[in-house]
Design a protein around this motif. Structure first.
Motif, PDB file in Angstrom:
ATOM      1  N   VAL A  58      40.914  25.372  53.846  1.00 14.59           N
ATOM      2  CA  VAL A  58      40.307  26.594  53.296  1.00 14.59           C
ATOM      3  C   VAL A  58      39.982  26.397  51.821  1.00 14.59           C
ATOM      4  O   VAL A  58      38.911  26.803  51.340  1.00 14.59           O
ATOM      5  CB  VAL A  58      41.244  27.799  53.494  1.00 14.59           C
ATOM      6  N   ASN A  59      40.867  25.760  51.100  1.00 17.87           N
ATOM      7  CA  ASN A  59      40.632  25.498  49.671  1.00 17.87           C
ATOM      8  C   ASN A  59      39.370  24.661  49.467  1.00 17.87           C
ATOM      9  O   ASN A  59      38.570  24.938  48.570  1.00 17.87           O
ATOM     10  CB  ASN A  59      41.840  24.771  49.081  1.00 17.87           C
ATOM     11  N   ILE A  60      39.174  23.634  50.326  1.00 21.96           N
ATOM     12  CA  ILE A  60      37.992  22.785  50.204  1.00 21.96           C
ATOM     13  C   ILE A  60      36.729  23.567  50.538  1.00 21.96           C
ATOM     14  O   ILE A  60      35.693  23.429  49.869  1.00 21.96           O
ATOM     15  CB  ILE A  60      38.141  21.553  51.121  1.00 21.96           C
ATOM     16  N   VAL A  61      36.810  24.411  51.579  1.00 28.24           N
ATOM     17  CA  VAL A  61      35.638  25.172  52.000  1.00 28.24           C
ATOM     18  C   VAL A  61      35.237  26.207  50.958  1.00 28.24           C
ATOM     19  O   VAL A  61      34.053  26.402  50.656  1.00 28.24           O
ATOM     20  CB  VAL A  61      35.913  25.856  53.359  1.00 28.24           C
ATOM     21  N   VAL A  62      36.221  26.861  50.354  1.00 32.24           N
ATOM     22  CA  VAL A  62      35.957  27.982  49.451  1.00 32.24           C
ATOM     23  C   VAL A  62      35.678  27.525  48.026  1.00 32.24           C
ATOM     24  O   VAL A  62      34.780  28.029  47.349  1.00 32.24           O
ATOM     25  CB  VAL A  62      37.146  28.974  49.470  1.00 32.24           C
ATOM     26  N   ASN A  63      36.452  26.537  47.551  1.00 28.35           N
ATOM     27  CA  ASN A  63      36.387  26.131  46.145  1.00 28.35           C
ATOM     28  C   ASN A  63      35.765  24.759  45.985  1.00 28.35           C
ATOM     29  O   ASN A  63      35.923  23.885  46.844  1.00 28.35           O
ATOM     30  CB  ASN A  63      37.792  26.127  45.526  1.00 28.35           C
ATOM     31  N   ASP A  64      35.107  24.570  44.846  1.00 27.65           N
ATOM     32  CA  ASP A  64      34.569  23.266  44.502  1.00 27.65           C
ATOM     33  C   ASP A  64      35.400  22.598  43.409  1.00 27.65           C
ATOM     34  O   ASP A  64      35.976  21.541  43.604  1.00 27.65           O
ATOM     35  CB  ASP A  64      33.115  23.381  44.051  1.00 27.65           C
ATOM     36  N   TYR A  65      35.454  23.226  42.263  1.00 28.42           N
ATOM     37  CA  TYR A  65      36.092  22.585  41.107  1.00 28.42           C
ATOM     38  C   TYR A  65      37.381  23.282  40.660  1.00 28.42           C
ATOM     39  O   TYR A  65      38.134  22.734  39.873  1.00 28.42           O
ATOM     40  CB  TYR A  65      35.110  22.534  39.930  1.00 28.42           C
ATOM     41  N   GLN A  66      37.633  24.481  41.110  1.00 27.17           N
ATOM     42  CA  GLN A  66      38.827  25.219  40.706  1.00 27.17           C
ATOM     43  C   GLN A  66      39.639  25.554  41.948  1.00 27.17           C
ATOM     44  O   GLN A  66      39.408  26.547  42.617  1.00 27.17           O
ATOM     45  CB  GLN A  66      38.429  26.516  39.976  1.00 27.17           C
ATOM     46  N   PRO A  67      40.638  24.727  42.294  1.00 27.48           N
ATOM     47  CA  PRO A  67      41.387  24.954  43.526  1.00 27.48           C
ATOM     48  C   PRO A  67      42.297  26.181  43.424  1.00 27.48           C
ATOM     49  O   PRO A  67      42.559  26.695  42.333  1.00 27.48           O
ATOM     50  CB  PRO A  67      42.206  23.668  43.680  1.00 27.48           C
ATOM     51  N   PHE A  68      42.808  26.635  44.574  1.00 27.50           N
ATOM     52  CA  PHE A  68      43.779  27.722  44.606  1.00 27.50           C
ATOM     53  C   PHE A  68      45.017  27.329  43.802  1.00 27.50           C
ATOM     54  O   PHE A  68      45.330  26.156  43.630  1.00 27.50           O
ATOM     55  CB  PHE A  68      44.197  28.034  46.049  1.00 27.50           C
ATOM     56  N   ALA A  69      45.745  28.355  43.345  1.00 29.76           N
ATOM     57  CA  ALA A  69      46.928  28.119  42.502  1.00 29.76           C
ATOM     58  C   ALA A  69      47.981  27.285  43.227  1.00 29.76           C
ATOM     59  O   ALA A  69      48.661  26.457  42.620  1.00 29.76           O
ATOM     60  CB  ALA A  69      47.509  29.454  42.060  1.00 29.76           C
ATOM     61  N   LEU A  70      48.141  27.485  44.522  1.00 27.28           N
ATOM     62  CA  LEU A  70      49.176  26.771  45.283  1.00 27.28           C
ATOM     63  C   LEU A  70      48.652  25.495  45.936  1.00 27.28           C
ATOM     64  O   LEU A  70      49.383  24.841  46.680  1.00 27.28           O
ATOM     65  CB  LEU A  70      49.763  27.699  46.347  1.00 27.28           C
ATOM     66  N   SER A  71      47.416  25.134  45.673  1.00 24.33           N
ATOM     67  CA  SER A  71      46.839  23.943  46.304  1.00 24.33           C
ATOM     68  C   SER A  71      47.477  22.676  45.732  1.00 24.33           C
ATOM     69  O   SER A  71      47.844  22.604  44.551  1.00 24.33           O
ATOM     70  CB  SER A  71      45.329  23.903  46.073  1.00 24.33           C
ATOM     71  N   VAL A  72      47.600  21.662  46.582  1.00 26.13           N
ATOM     72  CA  VAL A  72      48.155  20.375  46.137  1.00 26.13           C
ATOM     73  C   VAL A  72      47.048  19.416  45.688  1.00 26.13           C
ATOM     74  O   VAL A  72      47.342  18.271  45.335  1.00 26.13           O
ATOM     75  CB  VAL A  72      48.982  19.722  47.268  1.00 26.13           C
ATOM     76  N   GLU A  73      45.814  19.867  45.716  1.00 24.61           N
ATOM     77  CA  GLU A  73      44.708  19.017  45.272  1.00 24.61           C
ATOM     78  C   GLU A  73      44.937  18.577  43.824  1.00 24.61           C
ATOM     79  O   GLU A  73      45.276  19.378  42.961  1.00 24.61           O
ATOM     80  CB  GLU A  73      43.392  19.782  45.382  1.00 24.61           C
ATOM     81  N   HIS A  74      44.797  17.272  43.595  1.00 19.68           N
ATOM     82  CA  HIS A  74      44.898  16.706  42.244  1.00 19.68           C
ATOM     83  C   HIS A  74      46.322  16.809  41.675  1.00 19.68           C
ATOM     84  O   HIS A  74      46.529  16.627  40.478  1.00 19.68           O
ATOM     85  CB  HIS A  74      43.913  17.417  41.310  1.00 19.68           C
ATOM     86  N   SER A  75      47.326  17.079  42.525  1.00 16.82           N
ATOM     87  CA  SER A  75      48.682  17.312  42.024  1.00 16.82           C
ATOM     88  C   SER A  75      49.375  16.033  41.555  1.00 16.82           C
ATOM     89  O   SER A  75      50.335  16.092  40.785  1.00 16.82           O
ATOM     90  CB  SER A  75      49.538  17.993  43.098  1.00 16.82           C
ATOM     91  N   LEU A  76      48.919  14.865  42.013  1.00 19.63           N
ATOM     92  CA  LEU A  76      49.537  13.600  41.611  1.00 19.63           C
ATOM     93  C   LEU A  76      48.662  12.829  40.633  1.00 19.63           C
ATOM     94  O   LEU A  76      48.821  11.621  40.470  1.00 19.63           O
ATOM     95  CB  LEU A  76      49.813  12.726  42.841  1.00 19.63           C
TER      96      LEU A  76
END
Length: 732
Positions: free
Chosen positions: A262-280
């Motif tokens: 859902v995060n990928i579908v909805v957001n491009d450059y600003q992920p959801f607050a709880l998303s693990v995208e870019h976390s490492l």
């Protein structure tokens, strides 16, 4: 007199052949079966699927049956494409040498065809259980634990398949004409760079279609895994708390995956607050190495097929360290592999072996060698090793050699009261010679990854391969001489006259000539390994016809065997190239090189560490996985080192270091097939053994031959001329 031919295959005819030929072959095969046609030869394949008697087989439902039919039809459809290649490559060699009219379109049409076949065959291989899994712990689990593990690890499979599905669609749509089709988004009708100028979008579409078929088959497998869990739960056939923990973990991981989708579908450059995208993103390369390879080993032990472990983890780390846009690296890593010209030799050599096997020539080969050498002490074991050496020159596929010789030679030796450990060891060790004796499939993949000439690798590995075969034969002969009761010769009444031996040898003239021709055109440079494989496959069909075995059922069986074996190898390559490619992109190659070179060891010390690491990996991982994980890191480190020789003996010239290391690697990989606890040859032979032979006996039988392989590895390191002399003689 000008005999040049300027024919170039029209694009419409190419696509028409690919679309219509499988339907024609299906009709002919089905008609032959309806008229009583049968498959001859054994059914030995590259990956024998184990089936435990009494085990529960989930019935599936209407949806799984529909999906299975789709996977079966698509697999069978693309499998018959292999019938085109032998004729295409023979045409190319003929017009090049006889008519001085070399082509580009033949090569391009064939490697693009095989590239599409690899992608579309993944679902069929999954349905048939053809994808290799490291099931050291998995096989020891109870049914409930296995089902729970399957449910949990399926998350990694679906992550990989979904990512390939979406990025594959983007990759496909970018190759079309933006003005012509509504979903095109990139280039203006992308075509190949040769004068044939074939359009790329149908080839790139198979990335999407192959992922879709794989995803559907994975869904069918998930339904069956759930049924297995439901069946084993009431009987409490396993550790119930641990099984529920795995199921809950699968639900949690699935929920996280859906949230990120859902995060990928909805957001491009600003992920959801709880998303693990870019976390490492800020994790150092040392910690990232521990995370990537630690998680790799854990998930591998859980029993997920290697292709989906490396592919799934590669996708996860792409997303955690990078972002959703980095996932588009997937098709850009897979497409060069699926369209690699040299890799198209793999299905051709496997197909050549399958045709010869269906023609009954492997059984005849053993019978001839058996009659010639059976009178010697340990004669049957020596005959097995000699036949395995000749078989390796025809096959180049380890599993097929071990299983086939296990079906043929093991009953003969046990009937003659051979010590089971000598019988088993000679079959397993002889079967591993396919790693070294040309046409080795592993040498082809190594050549592609390490940018090394496959022809030089074949020449360099020939003497070490024959040397090891001789060492195996000497060992079993010596054991038979010390104690004739452990390896008795044939009794006089079973031996044949020299006249009968010569008559038998005449029967093998055609297949031996075929092997000589195939290797000869490679070594002399008259044809590339791919063209030689095509010529060899055509020759195998001619030999099968001479023996009256070129039937539609046999061709069907050969095509399907080739498809499963090739799909297994290529999907491991696809998964590993994502995992390793990302690791190298993050600086992993430099990190490992600095780690090894920083130890202050000399060149031979670095080589020793590499050999020990490869031996350790070989105890757990598949040979293709080891190559894709280790070789891209090891080769750049080994190339600049100077090897001046050991014990005052001559060393290796700088120009030969890459070739020398390549063959050393191949010798080392032989050990991986015999190394407990998970040498693949150990489990291949177990699948065809009588019930009274235990795994403990099989493990013990491998140890002496493992020691011989270690001695062979030591010899080619100390005496590099064993590898470099023949290539230097041929190529200068």
């Amino acid at each position: 007199m000008n005999l040049e031919v300027n024919f170039v295959l029209p694009h419409w005819l190419y696509w028409a052949v690919l679309l219509l030929l499988p339907l024609v072959v299906m009709f002919l095969v089905d008609r032959s079966f309806r008229r009583g046609g049968r498959v001859s030869g054994s059914t030995a394949g590259e990956v024998p699927v184990s089936s435990h008697e009494g085990a529960f087989h989930p019935p599936g439902n209407g949806l799984t049956r529909v999906i299975d039919r789709i996977s079966g039809f698509s697999g069978r459809y693309v499998a018959y494409w292999a019938l085109i290649a032998p004729f295409a490559y023979c045409y190319e060699v003929f017009v090049r040498y006889a008519l001085n009219s070399p082509t580009n379109w033949v090569h391009e049409s064939m490697f693009l065809m095989f590239g599409m076949q690899y992608l579309l065959a993944g679902a069929y291989a999954l349905r048939e259980g053809g994808h290799v899994r490291v099931d050291i712990l998995y096989t020891r689990g109870r049914p409930l634990t296995k089902a729970a593990l399957d449910l949990m690890t399926s998350i990694f499979f679906f992550v990989f398949a979904l990512a390939l599905l979406t990025t594959g669609w983007t990759f496909f749509s970018q190759s079309m004409d933006q003005n012509g089709v509504f979903f095109a988004s990139g280039y203006a009708n992308e075509v190949s760079f040769t004068e044939w100028a074939i359009q790329y979008y149908p080839i790139k579409f198979t990335l999407f279609l192959g992922a879709l078929l794989l995803l559907l088959q994975g869904l069918a497998q998930l339904i069956r895994d759930y049924q297995s869990f439901r069946h084993a739960l009431p009987a409490r056939d396993g550790n119930v708390p641990f099984a529920w923990f795995l199921v809950i973990l699968a639900i949690v991981l699935g929920a996280i995956t859906l949230f990120e989708i859902v995060n990928i579908v909805v957001n491009d450059y600003q992920p959801f607050a709880l998303s693990v995208e870019h976390s490492l993103a800020n994790v150092g390369i040392g910690a990232l190495t521990a995370l990537m390879f630690g998680s790799l080993m854990i998930v591998l032990m859980a029993g997920l097929p290697l292709a989906f472990v490396t592919g799934g983890l590669g996708v996860i780390f792409l997303y955690l360290v990078g972002d959703q846009f980095m996932l588009n690296m997937m098709p850009s890593r897979i497409f060069p592999m699926m369209t690699n010209y040299q890799l198209s030799a793999i299905p051709l050599f496997i197909f050549m072996a399958a045709v010869l096997e269906k023609a009954g020539l492997i059984e005849e080969l053993f019978d001839v060698v058996y009659k010639w050498m059976g009178g010697l002490k340990a004669g049957l074991a020596i005959a097995t090793i000699v036949a395995s050496t000749l078989l390796a020159a025809m096959v180049g596929v380890i599993g097929a050699a071990v299983v086939t010789m296990g079906l043929i030679a093991l009953p003969a030796m046990l009937k003659r009261h051979y010590d089971p450990e000598i019988a088993l060891g000679s079959i397993m060790a002889g079967g591993t010679l396919g790693i070294l004796i040309p046409p080795s499939i592993l040498a082809i993949i190594y050549g592609v990854v390490a940018q090394q000439s496959v022809g030089e690798l074949y020449l360099g590995s020939l003497i070490p391969g024959l040397m090891l075969a001789g060492m195996y034969a000497f060992y079993v002969w010596f054991r038979g001489k010390l104690n004739p009761r452990t390896a008795p010769p044939l009794p006089p009444e079973d031996r044949v006259s020299m006249k009968e031996k010569l008559r038998l040898l005449r029967n093998m003239l055609a297949p031996i000539t075929l092997v000589v021709v195939v290797l000869g055109v490679i070594f002399t440079g008259l044809a590339t390994p791919v063209e030689a494989a095509g010529i060899g496959t055509f020759g195998a069909m001619v030999v099968a016809a001479m023996h009256g075995r070129l039937t539609w059922p046999n061709l069907h069986a050969a095509c399907m065997t080739t498809l499963v074996a090739t799909a297994m190898v290529m999907w491991i390559i696809f998964g590993a190239t994502i995992f390793v490619g990302f690791y190298i992109l993050q600086g992993g190659q430099s990190f490992v090189q600095e780690l090894i070179s920083g130890a202050g060891l000399g060149p031979y010390g670095v080589l020793a560490i590499m050999m020990l690491l490869l031996i350790a990996l070989g105890m757990f991982l598949d040979w293709v996985g080891i190559l894709l994980l280790a070789v891209p890191i090891f080769v750049p480190l080994i190339q600049p080192l100077e090897f001046d020789g050991l014990f005052g003996l001559p060393g290796v010239s700088a120009a030969d270091v890459s070739l020398w290391f390549g063959v050393i690697y191949l010798v080392n990989m032989q050990m991986s097939f015999l190394s407990p606890p998970f040498g693949y040859a150990l489990f291949y032979i177990k699948g065809v053994c009588p019930p009274h032979i235990t795994m403990a006996q099989i493990f013990r039988s491998s140890l002496p031959f493992l020691g011989i392989q270690a001695l062979g590895l030591f010899l080619v390191i100390v005496f590099p001329a064993l590898i470099t002399w023949l290539p230097d003689m041929v190529y200068g």
